[in-house]
Design a protein around this motif. Structure first.
Motif, mmCIF file in Angstrom:
data_model
loop_
_atom_site.group_PDB
_atom_site.id
_atom_site.type_symbol
_atom_site.label_atom_id
_atom_site.label_comp_id
_atom_site.label_asym_id
_atom_site.label_seq_id
_atom_site.Cartn_x
_atom_site.Cartn_y
_atom_site.Cartn_z
ATOM 1 N N ALA A 57 1.030 -0.967 -0.195
ATOM 2 C CA ALA A 57 0.150 -0.308 0.478
ATOM 3 C C ALA A 57 0.863 1.588 0.169
ATOM 4 C CB ALA A 57 -0.999 0.083 1.306
ATOM 5 N N PHE A 58 0.675 2.688 -0.214
ATOM 6 C CA PHE A 58 0.671 3.523 -1.013
ATOM 7 C C PHE A 58 0.182 4.639 0.227
ATOM 8 C CE2 PHE A 58 0.898 7.654 -2.718
ATOM 9 C CZ PHE A 58 2.166 8.075 -2.573
ATOM 10 N N ARG A 59 0.480 5.113 0.811
ATOM 11 C CA ARG A 59 0.222 5.921 2.175
ATOM 12 C C ARG A 59 0.870 7.547 2.420
ATOM 13 N NH1 ARG A 59 0.441 3.251 5.798
ATOM 14 N NH2 ARG A 59 -1.584 1.681 6.165
ATOM 15 N N TYR A 60 -0.169 8.743 1.675
ATOM 16 C CA TYR A 60 1.016 9.784 1.579
ATOM 17 C C TYR A 60 -0.192 10.734 2.357
ATOM 18 C CZ TYR A 60 3.205 13.520 -0.604
ATOM 19 O OH TYR A 60 4.026 14.886 -0.418
ATOM 20 N N LYS A 74 -3.988 4.282 -0.901
ATOM 21 C CA LYS A 74 -3.787 2.898 -2.315
ATOM 22 C C LYS A 74 -3.270 1.890 -1.853
ATOM 23 C CE LYS A 74 -2.936 3.837 -6.966
ATOM 24 N NZ LYS A 74 -4.535 3.315 -7.546
ATOM 25 N N ASP A 75 -4.305 0.656 -2.206
ATOM 26 C CA ASP A 75 -3.330 -0.581 -2.318
ATOM 27 C C ASP A 75 -2.862 -0.526 -3.806
ATOM 28 O OD1 ASP A 75 -4.183 -0.782 0.035
ATOM 29 O OD2 ASP A 75 -6.152 -1.945 -0.233
ATOM 30 N N ILE A 76 -1.803 -0.663 -3.713
ATOM 31 C CA ILE A 76 -0.414 -0.758 -5.041
ATOM 32 C C ILE A 76 -0.912 -2.496 -5.777
ATOM 33 C CG2 ILE A 76 1.227 -0.725 -6.426
ATOM 34 C CD1 ILE A 76 2.448 1.419 -4.150
ATOM 35 N N TRP A 77 -1.163 -3.315 -4.661
ATOM 36 C CA TRP A 77 -0.927 -5.100 -5.091
ATOM 37 C C TRP A 77 -1.201 -5.551 -3.544
ATOM 38 C CZ3 TRP A 77 1.644 -8.929 -3.253
ATOM 39 C CH2 TRP A 77 2.053 -10.094 -3.275
ATOM 40 N N ILE A 78 -2.804 -6.349 -3.959
ATOM 41 C CA ILE A 78 -3.244 -7.001 -2.431
ATOM 42 C C ILE A 78 -3.283 -8.885 -3.494
ATOM 43 C CG2 ILE A 78 -5.460 -6.445 -3.594
ATOM 44 C CD1 ILE A 78 -5.958 -6.184 -0.093
ATOM 45 N N LYS A 79 -3.423 -10.047 -1.985
ATOM 46 C CA LYS A 79 -2.987 -10.766 -2.784
ATOM 47 C C LYS A 79 -3.710 -11.583 -1.793
ATOM 48 C CE LYS A 79 -1.180 -13.662 -5.745
ATOM 49 N NZ LYS A 79 0.455 -14.289 -5.995
ATOM 50 N N HIS A 80 -4.977 -12.217 -1.661
ATOM 51 C CA HIS A 80 -5.685 -13.570 -0.591
ATOM 52 C C HIS A 80 -5.459 -14.515 -0.753
ATOM 53 C CE1 HIS A 80 -8.440 -9.153 -0.755
ATOM 54 N NE2 HIS A 80 -8.403 -9.388 0.382
ATOM 55 N N ILE A 115 5.855 -12.357 -4.648
ATOM 56 C CA ILE A 115 5.879 -11.094 -4.630
ATOM 57 C C ILE A 115 6.355 -10.731 -5.941
ATOM 58 C CG2 ILE A 115 6.426 -8.971 -4.057
ATOM 59 C CD1 ILE A 115 7.279 -9.993 -1.393
ATOM 60 N N GLU A 116 5.343 -9.694 -7.252
ATOM 61 C CA GLU A 116 5.683 -9.506 -8.074
ATOM 62 C C GLU A 116 6.488 -8.507 -8.559
ATOM 63 O OE1 GLU A 116 2.021 -8.033 -9.932
ATOM 64 O OE2 GLU A 116 1.232 -9.560 -9.872
ATOM 65 N N ASP A 151 -13.543 -10.419 1.320
ATOM 66 C CA ASP A 151 -14.073 -9.288 0.803
ATOM 67 C C ASP A 151 -13.025 -7.715 0.608
ATOM 68 O OD1 ASP A 151 -14.767 -6.769 0.187
ATOM 69 O OD2 ASP A 151 -17.246 -7.579 0.912
ATOM 70 N N PRO A 152 -12.223 -7.806 0.726
ATOM 71 C CA PRO A 152 -11.391 -6.028 1.001
ATOM 72 C C PRO A 152 -11.987 -5.363 1.938
ATOM 73 C CG PRO A 152 -11.255 -6.600 -1.288
ATOM 74 C CD PRO A 152 -11.764 -7.593 -1.405
#
Length: 367
Positions: A57-60, A74-80, A115-116, A151-152
């Motif tokens: 995640a990106f937090r600003y 913003k969640d840049i990438w998420i995997k469950h 991780i990508e 469900d995110p």
């Protein structure tokens, strides 16, 4: 060296998350997999399911927004992964898993996240003395939680979750033997038909955090003025590409060397500098390598951009430059121009060295 095994238990005691390490290395072609175990007590679930997720995640939060409590995430990438009831996730067990399963006992469920390679490395923007809440930057978090469905957006009860922040990091490549950068400038000034020639160079391309950097300087002063000192600064530029293209530069080192170079004379020497976070603790917004709770870090490493990479996905780009300035007599003026006009810039790459030796594991509870 000994690596601690980290453990975090949910508030209701139903879930315990185990990780064997907090730092995951980006080797360019691939990233270390995140191998962990969740101990699950089914009697506490009330018929619900258990998931584990990895989120980048990106937090600003901008200063003017902090006042009204607004920030940008913003969640840049998420995997469950669904761990309970069993839903087909059967990772190949590694020595890391075996170590963690031994600790978790019969209720342990192993998981692996890949991780990508196109994701950013962890970066934290240094909070100010009065800042509260989560630090701005890019972070990775492993979270296990109890829910009805994957469900995110679902609002989770804090007591039903256990989470650990991890870091994605890059080490300096092995081949660091290339020639270092070099820059020079030849300046002529009003009222003087002769110039000052300044040349600066570094021994190598890449430096490790905390290592001294030798800046080699050559000056040929053909003017009638005296160079009273040489000033060396290191600037960190942080480019927040994901938000509103904020770009700002902060000086992390400024050092003056009292080298006198008289009229019609030359100078050649090496000036040693060491940019360190410890001397920049008060600078709000300075980019640091991802920070973990209670563990120290250092100035952020340079962002290494691979060909074809989407810069925006990286969130925050970090770079450094060294400036070498000649300070000249007569009020800092050299024929009517300021001393900063006799200046060269060198790019600087700061990275972490690859650790040496094999790792063993011991358990460390993380609250």
């Amino acid at each position: 060296s000994v690596v601690r095994v980290y453990k975090k238990t949910s508030g209701n005691g139903a879930l315990t998350l185990y990780l064997g390490k907090r730092d995951y290395v980006d080797h360019v072609q691939q990233v270390d997999p995140v191998e962990g175990v969740v101990k699950i007590d089914p009697s506490e679930l009330g018929g619900k399911k258990v998931f584990v997720q990895l989120c980048c995640a990106f937090r600003y939060g901008r200063e003017d927004l902090d006042v009204i409590g607004l920030s940008f995430r913003k969640d840049i990438w998420i995997k469950h992964i669904q761990l309970y009831p069993e839903a087909g996730h059967k990772p190949t067990l590694t020595p890391m898993h075996e170590c963690l399963l031994k600790k978790a006992g019969e209720q342990g469920h192993a998981f692996t996240f890949d991780i990508e390679t196109n994701l950013p490395c962890s970066v934290t923007l240094q909070p100010g003395p009065d800042d509260t809440g989560k630090a701005c930057g890019v972070d990775f978090e492993v979270k296990t939680y109890i829910a009805d469905v994957e469900d995110p957006e679902e609002k989770l009860d804090k007591k039903d979750t256990a989470r650990l922040i991890i870091r994605k990091i890059q080490f300096a490549p092995d081949a660091t033997g290339g020639p270092g950068p070099k820059a020079d400038i030849c300046k002529s000034f009003m009222m003087s038909d002769k110039p000052v020639h300044l040349e600066a160079s570094l021994d190598k391309e890449i430096y490790y955090h905390g290592d001294p950097i030798k800046v080699h300087v050559k000056v040929n002063n053909e003017t009638s003025k005296t160079v009273t000192k040489i000033k060396v600064t290191v600037d960190q530029t942080t480019d927040v590409v994901l938000y509103s293209a904020d770009k700002y530069t902060k000086t992390v080192l400024s050092q003056e060397f009292g080298e006198t170079i008289n009229a019609n004379s030359t100078f050649e020497g090496s000036l040693a500098i060491t940019p360190l976070l410890v001397e920049n603790k008060e600078k709000r917004g300075l980019a640091l390598d991802g920070r973990l709770k209670d563990e120290d870090t250092n100035l952020a490493s340079n962002t290494i951009i691979r060909p074809g990479m989407d810069k925006e996905v990286l969130g925050i780009l970090v770079s450094y430059k060294i400036k070498v300035n000649l300070m000249v007599s007569s009020g800092g003026l050299l024929g009517g121009l300021t001393a900063s006009d006799v200046q060269v810039e060198l790019p600087l790459i700061l990275m972490n060295p690859k650790p040496q030796g094999k790792l063993t594991y011991k358990i460390k509870s993380q609250v």
